[in-house]
Write a protein that holds these residues in place. Structure first.
Motif, PDB file in Angstrom:
ATOM      1  N   ALA A 136      30.118   3.456   1.060  1.00 25.99           N
ATOM      2  CA  ALA A 136      29.302   2.276   1.338  1.00 25.99           C
ATOM      3  C   ALA A 136      30.133   1.023   1.091  1.00 25.99           C
ATOM      4  O   ALA A 136      30.937   0.974   0.166  1.00 25.99           O
ATOM      5  CB  ALA A 136      28.064   2.250   0.446  1.00 25.99           C
ATOM      6  N   GLU A 137      29.960   0.042   1.943  1.00 32.70           N
ATOM      7  CA  GLU A 137      30.634  -1.240   1.740  1.00 32.70           C
ATOM      8  C   GLU A 137      29.642  -2.166   1.052  1.00 32.70           C
ATOM      9  O   GLU A 137      28.634  -2.552   1.622  1.00 32.70           O
ATOM     10  CB  GLU A 137      31.083  -1.845   3.060  1.00 32.70           C
ATOM     11  N   VAL A 138      29.915  -2.499  -0.159  1.00 36.47           N
ATOM     12  CA  VAL A 138      29.040  -3.369  -0.937  1.00 36.47           C
ATOM     13  C   VAL A 138      29.509  -4.795  -0.717  1.00 36.47           C
ATOM     14  O   VAL A 138      30.674  -5.111  -0.946  1.00 36.47           O
ATOM     15  CB  VAL A 138      29.094  -2.999  -2.432  1.00 36.47           C
ATOM     16  N   ILE A 139      28.620  -5.661  -0.255  1.00 39.94           N
ATOM     17  CA  ILE A 139      29.019  -7.029   0.046  1.00 39.94           C
ATOM     18  C   ILE A 139      28.641  -8.011  -1.049  1.00 39.94           C
ATOM     19  O   ILE A 139      29.185  -9.098  -1.118  1.00 39.94           O
ATOM     20  CB  ILE A 139      28.444  -7.499   1.402  1.00 39.94           C
ATOM     21  N   ALA A 140      27.711  -7.621  -1.908  1.00 44.91           N
ATOM     22  CA  ALA A 140      27.306  -8.503  -3.003  1.00 44.91           C
ATOM     23  C   ALA A 140      26.736  -7.652  -4.124  1.00 44.91           C
ATOM     24  O   ALA A 140      26.252  -6.552  -3.893  1.00 44.91           O
ATOM     25  CB  ALA A 140      26.259  -9.507  -2.532  1.00 44.91           C
ATOM     26  N   ILE A 141      26.827  -8.175  -5.319  1.00 40.18           N
ATOM     27  CA  ILE A 141      26.283  -7.487  -6.476  1.00 40.18           C
ATOM     28  C   ILE A 141      25.533  -8.507  -7.321  1.00 40.18           C
ATOM     29  O   ILE A 141      25.931  -9.666  -7.402  1.00 40.18           O
ATOM     30  CB  ILE A 141      27.394  -6.789  -7.289  1.00 40.18           C
ATOM     31  N   THR A 142      24.433  -8.081  -7.895  1.00 43.26           N
ATOM     32  CA  THR A 142      23.642  -8.966  -8.734  1.00 43.26           C
ATOM     33  C   THR A 142      24.237  -9.024 -10.127  1.00 43.26           C
ATOM     34  O   THR A 142      24.585  -8.008 -10.708  1.00 43.26           O
ATOM     35  CB  THR A 142      22.187  -8.473  -8.831  1.00 43.26           C
ATOM     36  N   ASN A 143      24.351 -10.231 -10.654  1.00 42.11           N
ATOM     37  CA  ASN A 143      24.719 -10.431 -12.049  1.00 42.11           C
ATOM     38  C   ASN A 143      23.394 -10.652 -12.776  1.00 42.11           C
ATOM     39  O   ASN A 143      22.756 -11.684 -12.617  1.00 42.11           O
ATOM     40  CB  ASN A 143      25.631 -11.646 -12.196  1.00 42.11           C
ATOM     41  N   TYR A 144      22.958  -9.678 -13.558  1.00 39.44           N
ATOM     42  CA  TYR A 144      21.641  -9.747 -14.181  1.00 39.44           C
ATOM     43  C   TYR A 144      21.580 -10.724 -15.344  1.00 39.44           C
ATOM     44  O   TYR A 144      20.492 -11.087 -15.772  1.00 39.44           O
ATOM     45  CB  TYR A 144      21.156  -8.350 -14.580  1.00 39.44           C
ATOM     46  N   SER A 145      22.715 -11.204 -15.822  1.00 34.60           N
ATOM     47  CA  SER A 145      22.663 -12.234 -16.860  1.00 34.60           C
ATOM     48  C   SER A 145      22.351 -13.598 -16.253  1.00 34.60           C
ATOM     49  O   SER A 145      21.807 -14.469 -16.923  1.00 34.60           O
ATOM     50  CB  SER A 145      23.967 -12.284 -17.663  1.00 34.60           C
ATOM     51  N   THR A 146      22.680 -13.771 -14.955  1.00 34.47           N
ATOM     52  CA  THR A 146      22.385 -15.038 -14.281  1.00 34.47           C
ATOM     53  C   THR A 146      21.299 -14.899 -13.221  1.00 34.47           C
ATOM     54  O   THR A 146      20.715 -15.898 -12.808  1.00 34.47           O
ATOM     55  CB  THR A 146      23.645 -15.597 -13.591  1.00 34.47           C
ATOM     56  N   GLY A 147      21.082 -13.666 -12.749  1.00 37.26           N
ATOM     57  CA  GLY A 147      20.112 -13.449 -11.677  1.00 37.26           C
ATOM     58  C   GLY A 147      20.641 -13.803 -10.304  1.00 37.26           C
ATOM     59  O   GLY A 147      19.899 -13.806  -9.328  1.00 37.26           O
TER      60      GLY A 147
END
Length: 96
Positions: free
Chosen positions: A60-71
């Motif tokens: 899978a090509e992941v284009i973005a990831i969530t940073n849960y400390s900043t949302g």
């Protein structure tokens, strides 16, 4: 395949992975949901990152990831090697 999911949920493409990887993603989803209920953003991030690692390893090509400390969503590295390099620089707690 392009993948982005900031919710911690399984996606339809997860059904293409091996049964073992699907089971791991189910485990990480449950871990994510427990951490979210407890307000533990570090554990949410760890579960999310582990699921992302499986998806990337399966192509899978992941284009973005969530940073849960900043949302916030952040651009993500596109290769398994970059992903593993990022994971290996996380605190040891992430690797457990």
């Amino acid at each position: 395949m392009i993948y982005t999911d900031p919710t911690g949920h399984r996606i339809a493409e997860d059904n293409y992975w091996s049964k073992a990887d699907q089971k791991l993603i189910d485990t990480y989803t449950a871990d994510f949901n427990k951490a979210k209920a407890a307000g533990n953003t570090a554990a949410m991030q760890a579960a999310h990152d582990k699921a992302i690692a499986i998806r990337v390893a399966n192509g899978a090509e992941v284009i973005a990831i969530t940073n849960y400390s900043t949302g916030k969503l952040h651009p993500f590295l596109h290769t398994t090697e970059d992903l593993m390099r990022t994971i290996l620089h996380k605190p040891l707690l992430f690797l457990l």
